[in-house]
Design a protein around this motif. Structure first.
Motif, mmCIF file in Angstrom:
data_model
loop_
_atom_site.group_PDB
_atom_site.id
_atom_site.type_symbol
_atom_site.label_atom_id
_atom_site.label_comp_id
_atom_site.label_asym_id
_atom_site.label_seq_id
_atom_site.Cartn_x
_atom_site.Cartn_y
_atom_site.Cartn_z
ATOM 1 N N LEU A 37 35.629 49.842 51.279
ATOM 2 C CA LEU A 37 35.309 50.170 52.669
ATOM 3 C C LEU A 37 35.412 51.675 52.952
ATOM 4 N N ALA A 38 36.507 52.284 52.443
ATOM 5 C CA ALA A 38 36.724 53.702 52.722
ATOM 6 C C ALA A 38 35.587 54.550 52.160
ATOM 7 N N GLU A 39 35.131 54.156 50.991
ATOM 8 C CA GLU A 39 34.035 54.920 50.377
ATOM 9 C C GLU A 39 32.762 54.815 51.203
ATOM 10 N N ILE A 40 32.483 53.602 51.672
ATOM 11 C CA ILE A 40 31.280 53.423 52.497
ATOM 12 C C ILE A 40 31.393 54.293 53.733
ATOM 13 N N ALA A 41 32.575 54.306 54.327
ATOM 14 C CA ALA A 41 32.785 55.096 55.539
ATOM 15 C C ALA A 41 32.523 56.576 55.255
ATOM 16 N N ARG A 42 32.972 57.021 54.084
ATOM 17 C CA ARG A 42 32.786 58.417 53.752
ATOM 18 C C ARG A 42 31.307 58.747 53.562
ATOM 19 N N TYR A 43 30.609 57.888 52.819
ATOM 20 C CA TYR A 43 29.198 58.171 52.541
ATOM 21 C C TYR A 43 28.337 58.065 53.793
ATOM 22 N N GLU A 45 29.408 58.148 56.992
ATOM 23 C CA GLU A 45 29.950 58.907 58.121
ATOM 24 C C GLU A 45 29.844 58.123 59.433
ATOM 25 N N MET A 46 30.098 56.821 59.343
ATOM 26 C CA MET A 46 30.067 56.010 60.554
ATOM 27 C C MET A 46 31.492 55.729 60.973
ATOM 28 N N ASN A 47 31.692 55.405 62.275
ATOM 29 C CA ASN A 47 33.048 55.055 62.643
ATOM 30 C C ASN A 47 33.351 53.633 62.195
ATOM 31 N N ILE A 48 34.626 53.377 62.029
ATOM 32 C CA ILE A 48 35.023 52.207 61.252
ATOM 33 C C ILE A 48 34.661 50.877 61.929
ATOM 34 N N THR A 49 34.668 50.855 63.257
ATOM 35 C CA THR A 49 34.312 49.602 63.936
ATOM 36 C C THR A 49 32.839 49.272 63.712
ATOM 37 N N GLN A 50 32.023 50.284 63.894
ATOM 38 C CA GLN A 50 30.593 50.087 63.668
ATOM 39 C C GLN A 50 30.327 49.617 62.249
ATOM 40 N N LEU A 51 30.963 50.313 61.321
ATOM 41 C CA LEU A 51 30.773 50.008 59.921
ATOM 42 C C LEU A 51 31.177 48.569 59.632
ATOM 43 N N ARG A 52 32.318 48.180 60.211
ATOM 44 C CA ARG A 52 32.827 46.835 59.969
ATOM 45 C C ARG A 52 31.819 45.802 60.492
ATOM 46 N N ASN A 53 31.293 46.093 61.668
ATOM 47 C CA ASN A 53 30.309 45.170 62.235
ATOM 48 C C ASN A 53 29.050 45.066 61.376
ATOM 49 N N CYS A 54 28.606 46.206 60.912
ATOM 50 C CA CYS A 54 27.415 46.202 60.053
ATOM 51 C C CYS A 54 27.664 45.377 58.797
#
Lengths: 557, 295
Positions: A37-43, A45-54
């Motif tokens: 998850l952390a890597e996806i967030a880094r690549y 550059e989305m905020n974590i809630t959005q990313l989690r939802n996606c």
């Protein structure tokens, strides 16, 4: 890089189906391999809630599979368990095939089954309870009214393996499988065809490994929900017969903790179901085999083969077996006479069709067993023949009849010199040279130098032309992915262009549906526009579906 | 040359012995054998005798492997070659070796180590005597190759039945192809001989075509996917044929004229590999798409 266009196509599909943000996450996973998850967030550059939802959207639609890896302690860091996510490109591409899947189920199990599957495809995964709720809402009836017939349809779908329980959400995978993200040579770094092929193999094996770890045993996958077991049994399905015996150790423990009633509730409310792409693809594969035989021999042989494939279907253990299980003559007879087309066939006719299929140069079926008493179907050969036809058609269209002749010649004879080729294909030597070099440029043929001197002097060397069939298949497949991606791009581009007028049209229709008078009307020009975009969209969509058949032939079968 | 000239009588005797030896070895007299047999005669005498015989064209000299071979020339041939210089003979032998493939003047020059004018002169001499002839080659259209007058040029040189005037006769082949295909489709199935007979009888060509030529045409049709090879079973539809003969029938699956891939512009696009979403060539702006979608 081979298969680059496959990744691109899957991202395009996600974009049109789920929008930009989800695509961003998907793109990241598809191109970079499994990530935490952390890597996806880094690549991204989305905020974590959005990313989690996606990610949740992607998991819900079976486009991403999570898995745990156990990381050993390094220095002062304690050992830990990381959860990574893997983009399932195959499943994403299956999204193009939904219309095909639906028509299979409609033809085989009727419209109710189609509606049920449609729900599952639309929502990715659903519990039995949700399926019932959806159907009730659509029909505008109470849940209790629709429940019984719906559950029967559900049971039929499970029995035919067209739907399955979802795989484990986060299985633990042995660490070795996950190393490659860095190691897998990708893009311009890898040189040469062999490296490419190897890289793809490597990627695929990882992919397969994770997917197979997640997948449950067949008996578990297709176990009826307990509230349906009676329905299943009256249907005489083999699934429910084997059911009580098999539950594994773990399930036994679970079972002890709960009584049957809570089990039933859990089964209904918590167990998620989804469409089983594997089985649907298998059906498409069988249909492709039958179509191939139909065109090469006749309709009768086609229906005999269809009956045989239906008989051996349950014994297929892998997704694309080379050959079927052997079938004895009596079983074939029974199977054929059970089908609507086969009812009128005489024994002689069936025998004749079998003989023809075995005699055919492709070798559709082979006699085996003692005294050749039974037959096996060479599915792989049939599919391979289909692929050859397709490639030959492509060569014919792209390079002309002479080139196609040369291509077929090389396919048959392999290793040949220019002069021999010109002689056998009856083309002038200098024309043959030109045609061969054009084929070489597109990598349909390869040339090998056999030097007679140490200096590799060109005049004294022999040049042998050949076809590397595996590479050709891969190239054609990638071109097809590219073309499909282009169609998809063009379609969304066209729709975007005409967004304004389409929006307007939607408003008018909504108003009409609501029964309100609307003062908005389309001008002559706008009418033309709507007509054009409808035609363009239908051409593009139809072409995409047809092209997808070829992609299925080259990749999924 | 030896200091003292060998006596005429000794040379005459040596000549007779040499001729006898040649007759005793009709397959050619090896240098080593000659040396052994003529040990008693002086080397100068033998040399003089050989030179005399060669000059008159009574014997011929060949090189085989590393050694020299002498052969007696028959009477007829010695007449034919009368008055030819040794250079002419050298050229003649080189041409003879090339057999029905023929040899090009440049290669002749290299092979014989003679100057260009000498070669030209020799060729002219030989041609006027009808000993050699010039043939045009299909492989290199500007070249003439020379071969012995009585030889039939090989198929490599003339190109075979399918060449007319050194040109590959595409028209002729396509006529033959259609005629053969038409016949096979009309008959249902046919053997090679059937096709050959039918085409010969139809009188579409005066060219003498061999069975191999027809085989080539049929092979091409097989490669085009128009017909298929089949081994006759000798029963049923094949009752007219003996079992296990090769025959041809119309193909059931012709190579499709279109496929899902090639019916969209990308399938036949020459610049597909340069096409990207936002590049100069892109599906959004593609002219092929434009024409395809507006018809």
């Amino acid at each position: 890089m081979a298969m680059r266009h496959k990744c691109k196509l899957s991202c395009d599909l996600i974009h049109t189906h789920f929008g930009e943000l989800v695509e961003k996450v998907c793109r990241c996973l598809v191109y970079k391999g499994p990530l935490v998850l952390a890597e996806i967030a880094r690549y991204t550059e989305m905020n974590i809630t959005q990313l989690r939802n996606c990610l949740l959207v992607l998991v819900q639609h079976n486009c991403v599979q999570g898995f745990k890896i156990f990381q050993e302690a390094v220095g002062p860091n304690p050992p830990k368990v990381l959860t990574s996510y893997l983009g399932l490109t195959d499943n994403i591409l299956h999204r193009m095939r939904f219309p095909k899947f639906l028509s299979i189920v409609r033809d085989e199990l009727g419209e109710e089954a189609e509606a049920l599957l449609e729900g599952l495809l639309e929502h990715g995964r659903l519990t039995l309870e949700q399926v019932v709720q959806r159907a009730a809402a659509r029909a505008g009836k109470a849940e209790s009214e629709v429940e019984l017939p719906l559950k029967q349809t559900f049971a039929a779908l499970v029995r035919s393996h067209y739907i399955e329980r979802c795989p484990a959400s986060e299985p633990t995978v042995a660490p070795k499988a996950i190393e490659p993200p860095k190691k897998v040579p990708r893009g311009p770094n890898s040189k040469g065809r062999a490296a490419k092929v190897a890289a793809i193999k490597n990627l695929e094996s990882d992919y397969d490994r994770i997917v197979s770890v997640a997948a449950a045993l067949d008996t578990e996958r297709f176990r009826m929900p307990s509230s349906l077991e009676e329905v299943g049994e009256t249907g005489g399905g083999d699934v429910s017969m084997t059911d009580p015996v098999v539950p594994g150790q773990k399930r036994k423990r679970d079972a002890l903790a709960m009584d049957a009633k809570t089990m039933a509730i859990v089964d209904e409310k918590e167990v998620l179901w989804r469409a089983n792409y594997e089985e649907l693809i298998r059906k498409l594969r069988h249909q492709a085999c039958v179509a191939q035989v139909k065109t090469r021999i006749d309709a009768a042989a086609g229906s005999v083969l269809a009956a045989m494939l239906e008989m051996t279907r349950s014994s297929e253990t892998t997704s694309k077996p080379q050959v079927s299980a052997p079938l004895s003559m009596t079983v074939i007879m029974q199977a054929v006479t059970m089908t609507p087309e086969g009812r009128t066939m005489t024994m002689e006719r069936i025998r004749g069709a079998l003989h023809q299929m075995a005699q055919e140069t492709v070798g559709f079926i082979t006699r085996t067993g003692e005294g050749g008493s039974s037959y096996i179907i060479n599915m792989h050969k049939i599919i391979e023949q289909g692929r050859r036809n397709e490639v030959e058609a492509i060569v014919l269209q792209r390079f002309g009849r002479e080139s196609c002749r040369i291509f077929r010649l090389l396919m048959m004879k392999g290793q040949m010199e220019q002069k021999q080729i010109a002689g056998m294909a009856m083309v002038q030597l200098k024309d043959a040279r030109e045609l061969l070099y054009r084929l070489l440029k597109e990598q349909y043929v390869v040339v090998q130098e056999v030097a007679k001197t140490a200096e590799h002097s060109a005049q004294k060397s022999i040049y042998l032309w050949n076809i590397n069939w595996d590479v050709v298949k891969l190239l054609v497949l990638d071109d097809m992915y590219h073309a499909a991606g282009n169609l998809q791009q063009r379609l969304s581009h066209e729709l975007e262009q005409e967004q304004e007028v389409l929006e307007l049209l939607k408003q008018i229709q909504a108003a009409k549906a609501a029964g309100a008078e609307t003062h908005v009307t389309l001008t002559q020009r706008q009418h033309e526009q709507v007509k054009r975009i409808r035609r363009v969209a239908s051409i593009l969509e139809a072409s995409l579906l047809k092209l997808d058949n070829a992609i299925l032939l080259f990749y999924d079968f | 040359m030896a200091a003292a000239a060998p006596s005429a009588a000794a040379v005459g005797a040596a000549i007779n012995r040499l001729l006898d030896l040649c007759r005793a070895n009709p397959n050619g007299l090896q240098q080593s054998v000659l040396d052994q047999q003529m040990k008693d005669v002086g080397l100068e005498v033998v040399t003089a005798a050989i030179n005399a015989l060669l000059g008159k064209g009574h014997i011929q000299l060949f090189q085989q492997g590393g050694s020299l071979i002498y052969k007696e020339a028959n009477k007829e041939e010695s007449v034919k070659f009368k008055g030819l210089s040794s250079e002419d003979m050298l050229v003649y032998q080189a041409i003879q070796q090339s057999a029905n493939q023929g040899i090009w003047t440049m290669d002749l020059k290299r092979r014989t180590n003679l100057q260009q004018p000498q070669v030209t002169k020799a060729i002219k001499n030989l041609e006027t005597r009808n000993l050699i002839k010039a043939v045009k080659s299909v492989e290199h259209k500007s070249r003439k190759v020379y071969m012995l007058f009585e030889l039939e040029p090989s198929r490599d040189v003339t190109g075979g039945a399918f060449y007319t005037e050194q040109e590959f006769d595409v028209e002729f082949i396509s006529v033959l192809k259609h005629q053969s295909l038409h016949f096979i489709l009309k008959q249902g199935f046919a053997t090679l001989e059937n096709v050959a007979d039918a085409v010969r009888k139809s009188g579409i060509t005066k060219e003498e075509l061999r069975l191999q030529d027809f085989k080539q045409i049929l092979d091409m049709l097989v490669l085009d996917g128009e017909i298929e090879e089949e081994i006759s079973s000798g029963v049923g539809t094949h009752a007219a044929l003996p079992p296990d003969t090769l025959c041809y029938r119309g193909s059931k699956t012709r190579i499709p004229d279109s496929s899902a891939f090639t019916s969209i512009p990308c399938g036949v696009c020459p610049v597909l590999h340069e096409c990207t979403d936002d590049g100069i060539i892109s599906p959004k702006t593609c002219v092929y798409f434009q024409t395809w979608l507006t018809f």
